[in-house]
Design a protein around this motif. Structure first.
Motif, PDB file in Angstrom:
ATOM      1  N   GLY A 109      18.616 -14.614  66.435  1.00 11.20           N
ATOM      2  CA  GLY A 109      18.776 -15.862  67.167  1.00 11.20           C
ATOM      3  C   GLY A 109      18.353 -16.975  66.257  1.00 11.20           C
ATOM      4  N   TYR A 110      19.688 -17.740  66.059  1.00 12.20           N
ATOM      5  CA  TYR A 110      19.375 -18.721  65.099  1.00 12.20           C
ATOM      6  C   TYR A 110      20.037 -19.982  65.804  1.00 12.20           C
ATOM      7  CZ  TYR A 110      19.102 -21.100  60.444  1.00 12.20           C
ATOM      8  OH  TYR A 110      19.060 -21.869  59.559  1.00 12.20           O
ATOM      9  N   GLY A 111      19.554 -20.112  67.188  1.00  7.87           N
ATOM     10  CA  GLY A 111      19.780 -21.180  67.924  1.00  7.87           C
ATOM     11  C   GLY A 111      19.307 -22.606  67.539  1.00  7.87           C
ATOM     12  N   GLY A 112      20.023 -23.605  67.913  1.00 11.79           N
ATOM     13  CA  GLY A 112      19.760 -25.081  67.330  1.00 11.79           C
ATOM     14  C   GLY A 112      18.452 -25.467  67.957  1.00 11.79           C
ATOM     15  N   ALA A 113      17.788 -25.213  69.112  1.00 13.39           N
ATOM     16  CA  ALA A 113      16.640 -25.593  69.706  1.00 13.39           C
ATOM     17  C   ALA A 113      15.247 -25.643  68.750  1.00 13.39           C
ATOM     18  CB  ALA A 113      16.230 -25.156  70.872  1.00 13.39           C
ATOM     19  N   TYR A 114      14.837 -26.763  68.395  1.00 12.60           N
ATOM     20  CA  TYR A 114      13.593 -26.931  67.559  1.00 12.60           C
ATOM     21  C   TYR A 114      13.850 -26.366  65.955  1.00 12.60           C
ATOM     22  CZ  TYR A 114      11.515 -27.384  72.131  1.00 12.60           C
ATOM     23  OH  TYR A 114      11.055 -27.693  73.373  1.00 12.60           O
ATOM     24  N   ASN A 115      15.140 -25.911  65.640  1.00  6.08           N
ATOM     25  CA  ASN A 115      15.569 -25.208  64.678  1.00  6.08           C
ATOM     26  C   ASN A 115      14.350 -24.084  64.089  1.00  6.08           C
ATOM     27  OD1 ASN A 115      17.870 -26.718  63.530  1.00  6.08           O
ATOM     28  ND2 ASN A 115      16.223 -28.518  63.280  1.00  6.08           N
ATOM     29  N   MET A 116      14.255 -23.334  65.253  1.00  4.22           N
ATOM     30  CA  MET A 116      13.214 -22.068  65.063  1.00  4.22           C
ATOM     31  C   MET A 116      13.733 -21.179  63.980  1.00  4.22           C
ATOM     32  SD  MET A 116      10.380 -22.816  66.427  1.00  4.22           S
ATOM     33  CE  MET A 116       9.654 -21.365  66.656  1.00  4.22           C
ATOM     34  N   GLY A 117      15.079 -20.718  63.813  1.00  2.00           N
ATOM     35  CA  GLY A 117      15.517 -19.913  62.935  1.00  2.00           C
ATOM     36  C   GLY A 117      15.293 -20.154  61.726  1.00  2.00           C
ATOM     37  N   MET A 118      15.394 -21.392  61.331  1.00  2.00           N
ATOM     38  CA  MET A 118      15.336 -22.042  59.892  1.00  2.00           C
ATOM     39  C   MET A 118      13.760 -22.189  59.727  1.00  2.00           C
ATOM     40  SD  MET A 118      16.020 -25.965  58.616  1.00  2.00           S
ATOM     41  CE  MET A 118      17.863 -25.730  58.629  1.00  2.00           C
ATOM     42  N   ALA A 119      12.750 -22.643  60.671  1.00  2.73           N
ATOM     43  CA  ALA A 119      11.658 -22.572  60.613  1.00  2.73           C
ATOM     44  C   ALA A 119      10.830 -21.226  60.260  1.00  2.73           C
ATOM     45  CB  ALA A 119      10.724 -23.207  61.752  1.00  2.73           C
ATOM     46  N   HIS A 120      11.438 -20.137  60.846  1.00  2.81           N
ATOM     47  CA  HIS A 120      10.806 -18.792  60.728  1.00  2.81           C
ATOM     48  C   HIS A 120      11.217 -18.320  59.400  1.00  2.81           C
ATOM     49  CE1 HIS A 120       8.936 -17.054  64.190  1.00  2.81           C
ATOM     50  NE2 HIS A 120       9.703 -18.102  65.062  1.00  2.81           N
TER      51      HIS A 120
ATOM     52  N   ARG B 102      12.044 -20.056  56.626  1.00  2.00           N
ATOM     53  CA  ARG B 102      11.399 -20.671  55.687  1.00  2.00           C
ATOM     54  C   ARG B 102       9.956 -20.321  55.368  1.00  2.00           C
ATOM     55  NH1 ARG B 102      13.603 -26.996  56.153  1.00  2.00           N
ATOM     56  NH2 ARG B 102      15.487 -26.788  55.240  1.00  2.00           N
ATOM     57  N   GLN B 103       9.316 -20.083  56.530  1.00  2.00           N
ATOM     58  CA  GLN B 103       7.888 -19.474  56.444  1.00  2.00           C
ATOM     59  C   GLN B 103       8.000 -17.999  55.967  1.00  2.00           C
ATOM     60  OE1 GLN B 103       5.637 -19.864  60.234  1.00  2.00           O
ATOM     61  NE2 GLN B 103       6.587 -21.721  60.727  1.00  2.00           N
ATOM     62  N   MET B 104       9.080 -17.290  56.239  1.00  2.00           N
ATOM     63  CA  MET B 104       8.962 -15.991  55.646  1.00  2.00           C
ATOM     64  C   MET B 104       9.070 -15.945  54.215  1.00  2.00           C
ATOM     65  SD  MET B 104      11.979 -14.104  58.086  1.00  2.00           S
ATOM     66  CE  MET B 104      11.541 -13.520  59.603  1.00  2.00           C
ATOM     67  N   MET B 105      10.111 -16.942  53.647  1.00  2.00           N
ATOM     68  CA  MET B 105      10.141 -16.999  52.206  1.00  2.00           C
ATOM     69  C   MET B 105       9.014 -17.559  51.345  1.00  2.00           C
ATOM     70  SD  MET B 105      14.022 -18.806  52.478  1.00  2.00           S
ATOM     71  CE  MET B 105      14.248 -18.981  50.739  1.00  2.00           C
ATOM     72  N   GLU B 106       8.441 -18.392  52.265  1.00  2.00           N
ATOM     73  CA  GLU B 106       7.114 -18.943  51.592  1.00  2.00           C
ATOM     74  C   GLU B 106       5.980 -18.059  51.336  1.00  2.00           C
ATOM     75  OE1 GLU B 106       3.801 -22.516  51.986  1.00  2.00           O
ATOM     76  OE2 GLU B 106       5.951 -22.812  52.839  1.00  2.00           O
ATOM     77  N   ALA B 107       5.931 -16.974  52.123  1.00  2.00           N
ATOM     78  CA  ALA B 107       4.994 -15.840  52.319  1.00  2.00           C
ATOM     79  C   ALA B 107       5.358 -14.811  51.410  1.00  2.00           C
ATOM     80  CB  ALA B 107       4.990 -15.164  53.629  1.00  2.00           C
ATOM     81  N   GLY B 108       6.416 -14.729  50.957  1.00  2.00           N
ATOM     82  CA  GLY B 108       6.804 -13.821  50.011  1.00  2.00           C
ATOM     83  C   GLY B 108       8.026 -12.847  50.332  1.00  2.00           C
ATOM     84  N   PHE B 109       8.634 -12.952  51.483  1.00  2.00           N
ATOM     85  CA  PHE B 109       9.686 -12.129  51.894  1.00  2.00           C
ATOM     86  C   PHE B 109      11.068 -12.669  51.371  1.00  2.00           C
ATOM     87  CE2 PHE B 109       6.658 -11.560  55.296  1.00  2.00           C
ATOM     88  CZ  PHE B 109       6.757  -9.975  55.289  1.00  2.00           C
ATOM     89  N   GLU B 110      12.227 -11.999  51.160  1.00  2.00           N
ATOM     90  CA  GLU B 110      13.409 -12.379  50.777  1.00  2.00           C
ATOM     91  C   GLU B 110      13.981 -12.624  52.139  1.00  2.00           C
ATOM     92  OE1 GLU B 110      17.752 -10.656  49.426  1.00  2.00           O
ATOM     93  OE2 GLU B 110      15.912 -10.292  48.172  1.00  2.00           O
ATOM     94  N   PHE B 111      14.426 -13.640  52.330  1.00  2.00           N
ATOM     95  CA  PHE B 111      15.264 -13.805  53.633  1.00  2.00           C
ATOM     96  C   PHE B 111      16.700 -13.567  53.508  1.00  2.00           C
ATOM     97  CE2 PHE B 111      17.647 -16.691  56.882  1.00  2.00           C
ATOM     98  CZ  PHE B 111      17.231 -16.196  57.902  1.00  2.00           C
ATOM     99  N   ALA B 112      17.158 -12.383  54.246  1.00  3.25           N
ATOM    100  CA  ALA B 112      18.258 -11.744  53.745  1.00  3.25           C
ATOM    101  C   ALA B 112      19.462 -11.809  54.831  1.00  3.25           C
ATOM    102  CB  ALA B 112      18.018 -10.322  53.431  1.00  3.25           C
ATOM    103  N   ALA B 113      18.904 -12.086  56.021  1.00  2.00           N
ATOM    104  CA  ALA B 113      20.011 -12.192  57.081  1.00  2.00           C
ATOM    105  C   ALA B 113      19.554 -12.723  58.296  1.00  2.00           C
ATOM    106  CB  ALA B 113      20.450 -10.668  57.388  1.00  2.00           C
ATOM    107  N   ALA B 114      20.726 -13.119  58.962  1.00  3.78           N
ATOM    108  CA  ALA B 114      20.588 -13.701  60.321  1.00  3.78           C
ATOM    109  C   ALA B 114      21.574 -13.314  61.533  1.00  3.78           C
ATOM    110  CB  ALA B 114      20.705 -15.227  60.141  1.00  3.78           C
ATOM    111  N   CYS B 115      21.293 -13.110  62.627  1.00  3.58           N
ATOM    112  CA  CYS B 115      22.409 -12.802  63.626  1.00  3.58           C
ATOM    113  C   CYS B 115      22.058 -13.811  64.729  1.00  3.58           C
ATOM    114  CB  CYS B 115      21.749 -11.457  64.235  1.00  3.58           C
ATOM    115  SG  CYS B 115      23.048 -10.679  65.397  1.00  3.58           S
ATOM    116  N   ASP B 116      23.227 -14.248  65.170  1.00  3.31           N
ATOM    117  CA  ASP B 116      23.292 -14.955  66.425  1.00  3.31           C
ATOM    118  C   ASP B 116      24.796 -14.770  67.148  1.00  3.31           C
ATOM    119  OD1 ASP B 116      21.667 -17.912  67.329  1.00  3.31           O
ATOM    120  OD2 ASP B 116      23.869 -17.746  68.103  1.00  3.31           O
ATOM    121  N   LEU B 117      24.690 -14.758  68.543  1.00  2.00           N
ATOM    122  CA  LEU B 117      26.078 -14.726  69.318  1.00  2.00           C
ATOM    123  C   LEU B 117      26.844 -15.574  69.190  1.00  2.00           C
ATOM    124  CD1 LEU B 117      24.090 -13.080  72.536  1.00  2.00           C
ATOM    125  CD2 LEU B 117      25.084 -11.688  70.652  1.00  2.00           C
ATOM    126  N   ASP B 118      26.488 -16.940  68.737  1.00  2.00           N
ATOM    127  CA  ASP B 118      27.494 -17.868  68.631  1.00  2.00           C
ATOM    128  C   ASP B 118      27.850 -17.863  66.986  1.00  2.00           C
ATOM    129  OD1 ASP B 118      28.645 -20.314  68.529  1.00  2.00           O
ATOM    130  OD2 ASP B 118      26.963 -21.573  69.464  1.00  2.00           O
TER     131      ASP B 118
END
Length: 334
Positions: A13-24, A26-42
């Motif tokens: 889910g990388y929908g545009g509402a509130y840019n939640m996909g981007m927010a999650h 960025r927080q993952m990356m800041e916490a030490g995860f490698e953000f590797a993939a995203a899935c959205d039906l659109d």
């Protein structure tokens, strides 16, 4: 010893509402995860994810994303009615799972997810990041210091007189109902503040004005706790006049919060009633994902446990079933 391997994360889910996909992400990356993939039906939103985070893999099919063996953690950011099924698929694929709030719509679904995670030996958590909001941290500090004594009564209100937006969050079949959005945070705050089991919930639901949407106009949730405490959570889109956002009564003191940067504390000193303004301590917006990383990588205790969030869903759902039954009802999984 801290983990040295690379932990890879993804979002569904990388929908545009509130840019939640981007927010999650960025927080993952800041916490030490490698953000590797995203899935959205659109496909357009999947393409947006690849532009926001060059080099990640993007998918429009959940099965393709879950087939990637190198992914460790997947976060679900989709309409509420899809949370349970997607979380089950993530856990079944052997990956740790975070679900945006609310966890799901039905308490039975929540219980199934808790059991599945335990069977698989995987982490399951819900994005109740609001536990680290400034006002709530300030309240918890006062409670921890014994300033308020035992909390025996809580009132919470959120709403106004305003027509709901024309989007999926106003559709009860997709959202679960009006109470399932911000109500999930309010109930979580409440259950973190008043300890012990819930004795019963009495719900009152009204649909009086906004008939073009299927969500409720006005909801009252009244909770009775085994320790004798009592709480009233009210949400409304037809309240022309509001009231204090949050009010907590304790045996030694009381707090009122209006979201204005400070708590109003009422206590007694040497027999004299005293009113004090307590400035909020700073919010900790990164605390949720930092705890997730610390839990997975270093074995720290998980802060937002699935058993806790199952209780939230049980209260939200029982509010509606109680209103339909016209009587107070016990809450599942207490």
């Amino acid at each position: 010893m801290a983990s040295e391997r690379v932990w890879k994360s993804a979002v569904i889910g990388y929908g545009g509402a509130y840019n939640m996909g981007m927010a999650h992400a960025r927080q993952m990356m800041e916490a030490g995860f490698e953000f590797a993939a995203a899935c959205d039906l659109d496909p357009a939103r999947a393409e947006q994810a690849s532009q926001d985070f060059p080099g990640i893999r993007t998918y429009t099919d959940v099965a393709e994303l879950l087939a990637q063996d190198d992914l460790d953690l997947v976060t679900v950011i989709t309409p509420h009615n899809t949370h349970a099924e997607l979380a089950k698929r993530i856990l079944a694929s052997g990956k740790h799972c975070i679900v945006e709030k609310p966890m799901c719509i039905h308490a039975e679904e929540a219980d199934e997810l808790v059991r599945l995670a335990a069977q698989k030996g995987l982490m399951l958590s819900v994005y109740h990041n609001r536990r680290w909001d400034d006002w709530f941290l300030t309240l918890q500090d006062l409670i921890g210091k014994g300033v308020l004594g035992d909390i025996f009564h809580v009132e919470m209100f959120f709403g106004s007189y305003q027509r709901p937006r024309d989007w999926w969050r106003s559709d009860k079949q997709l959202s679960g109902g009006a109470f399932y959005d911000w109500g999930a945070h309010y109930v979580d705050w409440l259950l973190r503040t008043v300890p012990g089991p819930i004795r019963s919930v009495r719900g009152f639901v009204q649909n009086r004005v906004w008939h073009e949407t299927t969500n409720e106009d006005h909801i009252d949730c009244i909770l009775s706790f085994e320790n004798g405490a009592f709480a009233h959570v009210q949400q409304s889109s037809i309240a022309r006049i509001g009231k204090a956002a949050r009010r907590f009564l304790g045996t030694k003191g009381a707090v009122v919060d209006n979201g204005d940067g400070q708590l109003t504390l009422h206590t007694e000193e040497n027999g004299v009633q005293v009113e004090s303004k307590i400035p909020y301590v700073p919010s900790q917006p990164m605390a949720y994902y930092r705890n997730i990383a610390d839990h997975l990588m270093n074995g720290a205790e998980l802060e937002v446990k699935p058993e806790q969030t199952r209780r939230v869903i049980a209260v939200l759902e029982t509010t509606g079933t109680s209103a339909e039954a016209g009587k107070e009802l016990p809450v599942p999984y207490e």
